[in-house]
Write a protein that holds these residues in place. Structure first.
Motif, short mmCIF file in Angstrom:
data_model
loop_
_atom_site.label_atom_id
_atom_site.label_comp_id
_atom_site.label_asym_id
_atom_site.label_seq_id
_atom_site.Cartn_x
_atom_site.Cartn_y
_atom_site.Cartn_z
N ARG A 95 1.04 -1.68 0.09
CA ARG A 95 0.04 -0.11 0.13
C ARG A 95 0.98 1.44 -0.07
N SER A 96 1.06 2.51 -0.45
CA SER A 96 0.74 3.90 -0.67
C SER A 96 0.03 4.95 -0.52
N THR A 97 0.90 6.06 -0.05
CA THR A 97 -0.24 6.99 -0.29
C THR A 97 -0.12 7.39 -2.44
N ASP A 98 -0.74 8.20 -2.76
CA ASP A 98 -1.10 8.73 -3.76
C ASP A 98 -0.12 9.69 -3.99
N TYR A 99 1.13 9.55 -3.92
CA TYR A 99 1.54 10.34 -4.70
C TYR A 99 2.99 10.09 -5.50
N ASP A 100 3.44 10.60 -6.70
CA ASP A 100 3.67 9.98 -7.46
C ASP A 100 4.87 9.58 -7.54
N ILE A 131 3.72 -5.82 -10.43
CA ILE A 131 3.22 -6.21 -9.13
C ILE A 131 2.57 -5.37 -8.25
N PRO A 132 1.10 -5.54 -8.44
CA PRO A 132 0.12 -4.40 -7.73
C PRO A 132 0.38 -3.94 -6.41
N VAL A 133 0.29 -2.24 -6.70
CA VAL A 133 0.40 -1.13 -5.40
C VAL A 133 -0.47 -0.52 -5.41
N HIS A 134 -1.36 -0.84 -4.05
CA HIS A 134 -2.99 -0.37 -4.35
C HIS A 134 -2.76 1.27 -3.01
N THR A 135 -3.33 1.75 -3.09
CA THR A 135 -3.72 3.33 -2.71
C THR A 135 -5.04 3.32 -2.82
N VAL A 136 -5.59 5.02 -1.62
CA VAL A 136 -6.80 5.53 -1.80
C VAL A 136 -6.74 6.98 -2.60
N PRO A 137 -7.20 7.77 -2.83
CA PRO A 137 -7.12 9.32 -3.09
C PRO A 137 -6.75 9.72 -1.87
N GLN A 138 -6.09 10.78 -2.10
CA GLN A 138 -5.51 11.46 -0.72
C GLN A 138 -6.15 12.12 0.39
N SER A 139 -7.07 13.00 -0.59
CA SER A 139 -8.14 13.13 0.18
C SER A 139 -8.91 12.23 1.27
N GLU A 140 -9.32 10.55 0.90
CA GLU A 140 -9.61 9.94 1.58
C GLU A 140 -8.25 9.16 2.44
N GLU A 141 -6.91 9.51 2.52
CA GLU A 141 -5.52 8.75 3.57
C GLU A 141 -5.86 9.38 5.58
N LYS A 142 -6.70 8.35 5.79
CA LYS A 142 -6.44 7.88 6.57
C LYS A 142 -5.45 7.43 7.51
N LEU A 143 -4.15 6.52 6.67
CA LEU A 143 -3.72 5.90 7.76
C LEU A 143 -2.01 5.87 7.51
N LEU A 144 -1.75 6.55 6.36
CA LEU A 144 -0.20 6.74 6.17
C LEU A 144 0.15 8.54 5.98
N SER A 145 -0.63 9.27 6.00
CA SER A 145 0.07 10.88 6.19
C SER A 145 -0.25 11.36 7.16
N TYR A 146 0.97 11.94 7.22
CA TYR A 146 0.82 12.99 8.89
C TYR A 146 1.70 13.87 8.62
N PRO A 147 1.43 15.19 9.55
CA PRO A 147 0.23 14.82 10.64
C PRO A 147 -0.79 15.04 10.08
N ARG A 148 -2.08 14.69 10.54
CA ARG A 148 -3.23 14.57 10.30
C ARG A 148 -3.90 15.61 11.24
N PHE A 149 -4.64 16.64 9.87
CA PHE A 149 -4.82 17.91 10.84
C PHE A 149 -6.64 18.16 10.99
N ASP A 150 -6.78 16.64 10.93
CA ASP A 150 -8.39 16.46 10.92
C ASP A 150 -9.45 16.68 12.17
N CYS A 151 -8.26 16.86 13.19
CA CYS A 151 -8.40 16.75 14.86
C CYS A 151 -8.18 18.39 15.21
N PRO A 152 -9.56 18.10 16.19
CA PRO A 152 -9.06 19.95 16.83
C PRO A 152 -8.32 20.25 17.46
N ARG A 153 -8.30 18.88 18.74
CA ARG A 153 -7.80 18.96 19.72
C ARG A 153 -6.74 18.50 19.33
N TYR A 154 -6.21 17.73 18.27
CA TYR A 154 -4.30 18.32 17.64
C TYR A 154 -4.39 19.74 17.49
#
Length: 423
Positions: A95-100, A131-154
């Motif tokens: 699995r990869s983030t959705d960046y080239d 060999i297959p490499v899986h990804t999701v659109p960056q707007s839906e990436e919740k596992l491999l991109s940090y820091p995540r700023f979808d968190c008011p407490r953070y």
């Protein structure tokens, strides 16, 4: 006395070696940063804008491709006898983030890990196979991109971090170089957290033999590097690190721990077991995960650095976890010690220790008004309101119906008593 000590150490080493030999590798997770790349962006006065780079900004270079080919070959050697000699789709998931750059890094890595052999060679002139490499659109990436700023407490924690003594001291210590960057780059907003992008650009340019501006002396470059590393530390530590970890890298750690636990109780019905989970991401991803494990050294993870998590089983069906980090292609991966445990950490202890960094309800801890929950509440209220209105109308209808004279109750059959028929 010395000889006795040496003999004792050799005996202990021998016992440790035998104990290690009794363990069998069961499952591996590898998380790596992409390889060498072009800058993500340029500052306004930078002489090297996007046109100066063959594929533009943020793209994997040929050196980056070679770094991951090398890492893939390293993994092939390390897991010889564990992984199949040729690609077997059930053994590995990628699995990869959705960046080239991360997608291409994964592909280059797989080229080193699984060079085609025998029937897998589909072109004699090409030593490569898809060999297959899986990804999701960056707007839906919740596992491999940090820091995540979808968190008011953070966001609140980061704001509070800026008022800590350490942050204020660093700001004061480096105020001259921060001001220099503001004056020389054309950037209006420069501070401890944002100046890293200038260092990143200068670093990429230096690796690709581009001449630095006169104001970038070796001393300035080193001070910018220190600020870059500090930016990593404040993102995941410095102030309330455990809470930050639960809201950031703990998300990925939780998924890894779940997989480790799952692999320790395999389904006997499943013959094709997953052996390797490969994750292709970024320096911040590696730092976030290492911070949640409390093994982060405070330095930006270099290109193609690789965090390895291995699950072992001994002859008594006891499972243990070992951590390794490879941050230099010229040396072997070195072990990391999870604080509070041994190098060969029993799985139960690993789960217990890491639980402190894993949130059971991140949205709740983030103090996020979940859109899904809000929608459910609105729908429930709407349905309840409609049902209540219907019941009120129904009740009013019954009351009105009961109060009407019999003649107005609508059509009804009248029996002709004389002929005994309906009319």
């Amino acid at each position: 006395m010395v000889s006795a000590t040496v003999l004792l150490l050799l005996a202990v080493g021998s016992l440790c070696g035998n104990a290690a030999a009794e363990r069998k590798l069961v499952y591996v997770t590898v998380l790596f940063r992409h390889g060498d790349r072009s800058p993500v962006k340029a500052y306004p006065t930078d002489p090297y804008q996007e046109s100066a780079w063959p594929q533009g900004f943020g793209q994997l270079s040929q050196e980056g491709m070679r770094q991951h080919l090398n890492l893939g070959q390293f993994l092939r050697t390390r897991y010889k006898g564990f992984l199949n000699e040729t690609y077997e789709r059930h053994e590995i998931s990628v699995r990869s983030t959705d960046y080239d750059r991360t997608l291409m890094s994964a592909e280059a890595n797989l080229a080193g890990l699984y060079p085609p052999r025998g029937q897998q060679v589909f072109s004699p002139t090409l030593q490569w196979q898809p060999i297959p490499v899986h990804t999701v659109p960056q707007s839906e990436e919740k596992l491999l991109s940090y820091p995540r700023f979808d968190c008011p407490r953070y966001k609140q924690l980061m704001n509070e971090t800026e008022h800590t003594a350490e942050f204020l001291n660093v700001t004061n210590e480096f105020k001259d170089v921060i001001e220099l960057v503001r004056n020389k780059t054309g950037l209006n907003n420069t501070n401890v957290e944002t100046v890293w992008s200038v260092y990143d650009t200068l670093f990429c340019e230096s690796r690709h033999n581009k001449t630095a501006p006169d104001w970038v002396t070796p001393e300035v470059f080193e001070r910018l590097r220190l600020l870059k590393d500090f930016a990593f530390r404040i993102a995941f530590g410095v102030y309330k690190p455990q809470e930050k970890n639960r809201l950031q890298g703990g998300v990925l750690l939780g998924e890894i721990v779940k997989n480790l636990s799952k692999m320790s109780v395999p389904d006997p019905k499943v013959k094709e077991r997953l052996k390797l989970m490969m994750l292709s991401a970024h320096d911040t991803t590696v730092a976030a995960l290492q911070s949640s494990l409390n093994v982060f050294n405070g330095r930006q993870p270099p290109y193609a650095s690789c965090q390895i998590i291995e699950l072992y089983e001994d002859e008594n069906s006891n499972f243990s976890v070992s951590l390794f980090f490879r941050n230099d292609s010229t040396v072997e991966a070195y072990p990391l010690l999870l604080p509070g445990c041994s190098l060969d950490c029993p799985l139960e202890e690993f789960v217990r220790i890491t639980k402190l960094s894993i949130s059971e309800d991140r949205d709740k801890e983030c103090e996020v008004p979940s859109e899904g929950r809000d929608t459910e509440v609105i729908i429930s209220l709407a349905v309840s309101g409609c049902l209540l209105l219907f019941l009120i109308l129904l009740l009013l209808g019954v009351i009105c119906w009961r109060q009407e004279p019999n003649r107005n109750r609508g059509y009804h059959h009248v029996i002709n008593q004389e002929v005994g028929e309906e009319s």
